[in-house]
Design a protein around this motif. Structure first.
Motif, mmCIF file in Angstrom:
data_model
loop_
_atom_site.group_PDB
_atom_site.id
_atom_site.type_symbol
_atom_site.label_atom_id
_atom_site.label_comp_id
_atom_site.label_asym_id
_atom_site.label_seq_id
_atom_site.Cartn_x
_atom_site.Cartn_y
_atom_site.Cartn_z
ATOM 1 N N ASP A 165 -25.970 -63.523 38.472
ATOM 2 C CA ASP A 165 -27.105 -64.300 37.957
ATOM 3 C C ASP A 165 -27.260 -64.118 36.455
ATOM 4 O O ASP A 165 -27.582 -65.064 35.724
ATOM 5 N N GLU A 168 -24.887 -66.302 34.468
ATOM 6 C CA GLU A 168 -25.327 -67.690 34.395
ATOM 7 C C GLU A 168 -26.455 -67.861 33.389
ATOM 8 O O GLU A 168 -26.499 -68.838 32.641
ATOM 9 N N GLN A 171 -25.097 -67.376 29.799
ATOM 10 C CA GLN A 171 -24.072 -68.359 29.446
ATOM 11 C C GLN A 171 -22.961 -67.728 28.620
ATOM 12 O O GLN A 171 -22.323 -68.386 27.793
ATOM 13 N N SER A 196 -23.356 -71.952 45.680
ATOM 14 C CA SER A 196 -24.188 -72.415 44.565
ATOM 15 C C SER A 196 -23.876 -71.643 43.291
ATOM 16 O O SER A 196 -23.758 -72.227 42.202
ATOM 17 N N ASP A 199 -20.485 -72.678 41.874
ATOM 18 C CA ASP A 199 -20.548 -73.980 41.218
ATOM 19 C C ASP A 199 -21.073 -73.844 39.790
ATOM 20 O O ASP A 199 -20.511 -74.408 38.843
ATOM 21 N N ARG A 200 -22.112 -73.057 39.613
ATOM 22 C CA ARG A 200 -22.655 -72.854 38.265
ATOM 23 C C ARG A 200 -21.673 -72.085 37.386
ATOM 24 O O ARG A 200 -21.521 -72.385 36.198
ATOM 25 N N ARG A 203 -18.902 -74.315 36.047
ATOM 26 C CA ARG A 203 -19.320 -75.135 34.897
ATOM 27 C C ARG A 203 -19.313 -74.303 33.624
ATOM 28 O O ARG A 203 -18.934 -74.779 32.547
ATOM 29 N N TRP A 249 -13.256 -75.750 41.203
ATOM 30 C CA TRP A 249 -13.493 -75.960 39.773
ATOM 31 C C TRP A 249 -12.465 -76.885 39.133
ATOM 32 O O TRP A 249 -12.684 -77.371 38.022
#
Length: 307
Positions: A165, A168, A171, A196, A199-200, A203, A249
């Motif tokens: 977490d 994410e 970044q 989930s 997926d983040r 990105r 991805w």
């Protein structure tokens, strides 16, 4: 070459017999020559200490006789590859992990007991090492995937979720940390939450250009701070198998192109190169057979094994 056919496997076999440690020779024989899992486990036992951890340069970038989490994670990956990740052998390992955990219940990359023995300069020895996703994520994911249940896993799993977490939110990350996060997410039981998070994370990887999507233009991609020149990561580094969450991805074309590149990286002597910093002659020699086995297993997982 575009794949790993019989000729390339034969060259890899010669490379392994010529250069590899007994452990990697036994692993190659088990994976590709119908060798026994018992022989692999016997070779691995030479690296085990009385405290349940592993040492003796099992992970080549750490030398000396003291157990370390990175060695022990390597041992678990070997046991996993031969279907022996359970029973008393793993109970002993989990007791070791409990004993060396930080106050968060997770693993440091390197314990201060390494001081005085040779180790890679990019893995610093500090007196009070923090827990790290890099060392904890692959271990937790592997144990969950093998349905190992131990008290150590509860807090370590919570730590990994918090660390993923944090990636994410900030970044900011680097490729090896992302690999560790994927290893955790591929094994953790809460599949909805894992999908989930993956997926983040995917990105983030694409946004930060932490993956080379076109090997012909690899020099245009940045290298993470502290990495060696050319120490890039490709789609197959994150998605080692088609079942990995990281496979989502990348498009089919991106993944296939990266596998073409991986196959073409086989050297004339039959082995694959290491791309991280070489700080001592022996570490590169011992690392290449490990990298070669990893490349062969990845290509095999995607249907590019020996024909």
């Amino acid at each position: 070459m575009a794949g790993t056919g019989a000729h390339s496997l034969a060259r890899a076999e010669q490379f392994i017999w010529l250069t590899a440690r007994v452990l990697e020779q036994r692993r190659f024989a088990h994976l590709f020559l119908e060798g026994s899992a018992d022989s692999v486990e016997t070779a691995l036992a030479a690296y085990r200490n009385e405290d349940g951890g592993y040492a003796h340069a099992l992970e080549p970038d750490l030398r000396g006789p003291v157990s370390q989490p990175l060695h022990t994670a390597h041992a678990l990956s070997v046991l996993d590859s031969i279907g022996r990740c359970g029973g008393l052998r793993v109970e002993r390992i989990c007791r070791y992990l409990t004993d060396v955990s930080t106050k968060e219940g997770a693993l440091p990359a390197l314990r201060p007991s390494q001081r005085g023995y040779p180790s890679a300069p990019f893995i610093p020895v500090v007196d009070d090492p923090p827990a790290e996703l890099l060392s904890t994520g692959p271990v937790v994911g592997l144990l969950h995937r093998n349905q190992v249940w131990h008290a150590w896993l509860f807090r370590a799993t919570d730590f990994c979720w918090a660390a993923v977490d944090a990636l994410e939110r900030s970044q900011r990350s680097h490729p090896y940390e992302v690999e560790a996060a994927v290893a955790f997410l591929d094994g953790v039981p809460d599949r909805g939450r894992a999908e989930s998070a993956a997926d983040r994370l995917g990105r983030l990887v694409r946004a930060q250009r932490l993956v080379v999507l076109d090997a012909r233009r690899r020099d245009e991609y940045p290298v993470a701070p502290g990495y060696a020149p050319g120490e890039h990561h490709f789609p197959y580094d994150y998605a080692r198998t088609p079942g990995s969450l990281a496979r989502r991805w990348f498009s089919d074309g991106e993944l296939e192109s990266s596998l073409d590149h991986l196959a073409a990286e086989q050297q004339e002597d039959g082995g694959w190169p290491v791309n991280w910093r070489r700080w001592a002659p022996g570490t590169a020699l011992e690392g290449r057979p490990i990298v070669t086995l990893r490349a062969l297993r990845t290509l095999q997982a995607y249907g590019r094994g020996p024909r």
